[in-house]
Design a protein around this motif. Structure first.
Motif, PDB file in Angstrom:
ATOM      1  N   THR A  52     -24.184 -33.611  -0.620  1.00  0.00           N
ATOM      2  CA  THR A  52     -25.357 -34.447  -0.357  1.00  0.00           C
ATOM      3  C   THR A  52     -25.739 -34.391   1.113  1.00  0.00           C
ATOM      4  O   THR A  52     -26.908 -34.275   1.456  1.00  0.00           O
ATOM      5  CB  THR A  52     -25.090 -35.901  -0.780  1.00  0.00           C
ATOM      6  N   ARG A  53     -24.748 -34.465   1.993  1.00  0.00           N
ATOM      7  CA  ARG A  53     -25.042 -34.417   3.434  1.00  0.00           C
ATOM      8  C   ARG A  53     -25.659 -33.083   3.820  1.00  0.00           C
ATOM      9  O   ARG A  53     -26.506 -33.016   4.707  1.00  0.00           O
ATOM     10  CB  ARG A  53     -23.782 -34.700   4.235  1.00  0.00           C
ATOM     11  N   VAL A  54     -25.256 -32.015   3.162  1.00  0.00           N
ATOM     12  CA  VAL A  54     -25.828 -30.692   3.441  1.00  0.00           C
ATOM     13  C   VAL A  54     -27.225 -30.577   2.839  1.00  0.00           C
ATOM     14  O   VAL A  54     -28.142 -30.059   3.472  1.00  0.00           O
ATOM     15  CB  VAL A  54     -24.908 -29.574   2.895  1.00  0.00           C
ATOM     16  N   LEU A  55     -27.395 -31.068   1.618  1.00  0.00           N
ATOM     17  CA  LEU A  55     -28.683 -30.935   0.927  1.00  0.00           C
ATOM     18  C   LEU A  55     -29.784 -31.813   1.498  1.00  0.00           C
ATOM     19  O   LEU A  55     -30.945 -31.426   1.483  1.00  0.00           O
ATOM     20  CB  LEU A  55     -28.519 -31.256  -0.557  1.00  0.00           C
ATOM     21  N   ARG A  56     -29.437 -32.998   1.987  1.00  0.00           N
ATOM     22  CA  ARG A  56     -30.452 -33.957   2.438  1.00  0.00           C
ATOM     23  C   ARG A  56     -31.433 -33.329   3.431  1.00  0.00           C
ATOM     24  O   ARG A  56     -32.646 -33.361   3.201  1.00  0.00           O
ATOM     25  CB  ARG A  56     -29.785 -35.202   3.007  1.00  0.00           C
ATOM     26  N   PRO A  57     -31.004 -32.727   4.529  1.00  0.00           N
ATOM     27  CA  PRO A  57     -31.993 -32.167   5.461  1.00  0.00           C
ATOM     28  C   PRO A  57     -32.722 -30.947   4.906  1.00  0.00           C
ATOM     29  O   PRO A  57     -33.854 -30.662   5.293  1.00  0.00           O
ATOM     30  CB  PRO A  57     -31.181 -31.808   6.702  1.00  0.00           C
ATOM     31  N   LEU A  58     -32.098 -30.232   3.987  1.00  0.00           N
ATOM     32  CA  LEU A  58     -32.755 -29.068   3.398  1.00  0.00           C
ATOM     33  C   LEU A  58     -33.776 -29.473   2.346  1.00  0.00           C
ATOM     34  O   LEU A  58     -34.813 -28.842   2.191  1.00  0.00           O
ATOM     35  CB  LEU A  58     -31.711 -28.137   2.766  1.00  0.00           C
ATOM     36  N   ALA A  59     -33.462 -30.529   1.610  1.00  0.00           N
ATOM     37  CA  ALA A  59     -34.329 -30.947   0.509  1.00  0.00           C
ATOM     38  C   ALA A  59     -35.538 -31.749   0.974  1.00  0.00           C
ATOM     39  O   ALA A  59     -36.581 -31.729   0.327  1.00  0.00           O
ATOM     40  CB  ALA A  59     -33.526 -31.761  -0.506  1.00  0.00           C
ATOM     41  N   ALA A  60     -35.416 -32.453   2.090  1.00  0.00           N
ATOM     42  CA  ALA A  60     -36.500 -33.325   2.546  1.00  0.00           C
ATOM     43  C   ALA A  60     -37.840 -32.599   2.677  1.00  0.00           C
ATOM     44  O   ALA A  60     -38.849 -33.082   2.162  1.00  0.00           O
ATOM     45  CB  ALA A  60     -36.106 -34.010   3.853  1.00  0.00           C
ATOM     46  N   PRO A  61     -37.918 -31.432   3.333  1.00  0.00           N
ATOM     47  CA  PRO A  61     -39.212 -30.747   3.419  1.00  0.00           C
ATOM     48  C   PRO A  61     -39.734 -30.288   2.054  1.00  0.00           C
ATOM     49  O   PRO A  61     -40.937 -30.292   1.807  1.00  0.00           O
ATOM     50  CB  PRO A  61     -38.939 -29.540   4.319  1.00  0.00           C
ATOM     51  N   LEU A  62     -38.828 -29.921   1.163  1.00  0.00           N
ATOM     52  CA  LEU A  62     -39.251 -29.510  -0.186  1.00  0.00           C
ATOM     53  C   LEU A  62     -39.842 -30.683  -0.948  1.00  0.00           C
ATOM     54  O   LEU A  62     -40.874 -30.554  -1.608  1.00  0.00           O
ATOM     55  CB  LEU A  62     -38.077 -28.913  -0.961  1.00  0.00           C
ATOM     56  N   PHE A  63     -39.179 -31.842  -0.871  1.00  0.00           N
ATOM     57  CA  PHE A  63     -39.703 -33.036  -1.528  1.00  0.00           C
ATOM     58  C   PHE A  63     -41.048 -33.428  -0.938  1.00  0.00           C
ATOM     59  O   PHE A  63     -41.972 -33.812  -1.656  1.00  0.00           O
ATOM     60  CB  PHE A  63     -38.733 -34.207  -1.410  1.00  0.00           C
ATOM     61  N   ALA A  64     -41.188 -33.345   0.376  1.00  0.00           N
ATOM     62  CA  ALA A  64     -42.449 -33.704   1.033  1.00  0.00           C
ATOM     63  C   ALA A  64     -43.580 -32.793   0.569  1.00  0.00           C
ATOM     64  O   ALA A  64     -44.685 -33.264   0.267  1.00  0.00           O
ATOM     65  CB  ALA A  64     -42.295 -33.637   2.549  1.00  0.00           C
ATOM     66  N   ARG A  65     -43.314 -31.493   0.502  1.00  0.00           N
ATOM     67  CA  ARG A  65     -44.342 -30.543   0.051  1.00  0.00           C
ATOM     68  C   ARG A  65     -44.727 -30.816  -1.401  1.00  0.00           C
ATOM     69  O   ARG A  65     -45.907 -30.832  -1.753  1.00  0.00           O
ATOM     70  CB  ARG A  65     -43.849 -29.110   0.224  1.00  0.00           C
ATOM     71  N   GLU A  66     -43.742 -31.034  -2.259  1.00  0.00           N
ATOM     72  CA  GLU A  66     -44.005 -31.310  -3.666  1.00  0.00           C
ATOM     73  C   GLU A  66     -44.784 -32.612  -3.832  1.00  0.00           C
ATOM     74  O   GLU A  66     -45.708 -32.697  -4.632  1.00  0.00           O
ATOM     75  CB  GLU A  66     -42.688 -31.380  -4.445  1.00  0.00           C
ATOM     76  N   THR A  67     -44.433 -33.612  -3.052  1.00  0.00           N
ATOM     77  CA  THR A  67     -45.130 -34.893  -3.132  1.00  0.00           C
ATOM     78  C   THR A  67     -46.588 -34.745  -2.714  1.00  0.00           C
ATOM     79  O   THR A  67     -47.484 -35.281  -3.369  1.00  0.00           O
ATOM     80  CB  THR A  67     -44.425 -35.948  -2.260  1.00  0.00           C
ATOM     81  N   ARG A  68     -46.848 -34.006  -1.644  1.00  0.00           N
ATOM     82  CA  ARG A  68     -48.245 -33.784  -1.219  1.00  0.00           C
ATOM     83  C   ARG A  68     -49.041 -33.110  -2.331  1.00  0.00           C
ATOM     84  O   ARG A  68     -50.183 -33.479  -2.615  1.00  0.00           O
ATOM     85  CB  ARG A  68     -48.292 -32.951   0.064  1.00  0.00           C
TER      86      ARG A  68
END
Length: 82
Positions: A52-68
């Motif tokens: 989770t600690r590794v994925l959190r910073p990697l996933a955040a931009p992906l979630f932001a793009r998908e949300t937009r």
């Protein structure tokens, strides 16, 4: 799969992702703003494991793009363009 954890129509709802490789918690809401409405959301990846600690910073931009992308589609639907 998600589970609604809070339901407060017409202002907001909260849900958590309970199935899949990543668990998350998210809040979405709407409030009056001038002649329209302000739609907002926030979320977090849950867990304290190394993964989770590794994925959190990697996933955040992906979630932001998908949300937009999802919000653009929602706007088109609500405005009758789709």
């Amino acid at each position: 799969m998600c589970r609604i954890t809070q339901w407060e129509p017409p202002t907001h709802f909260r849900y958590e992702v309970i199935e899949g490789p990543i668990r998350a918690d998210a809040l979405w809401g709407v409030r009056p703003e001038g002649d329209g409405s302000w739609f907002f959301g926030a979320g977090d990846i849950l867990g304290k494991s190394l993964l989770t600690r590794v994925l959190r910073p990697l996933a955040a931009p992906l979630f932001a793009r998908e949300t937009r992308s999802e919000l653009r589609r929602l706007k088109e639907i609500l405005e009758g363009r789709r």
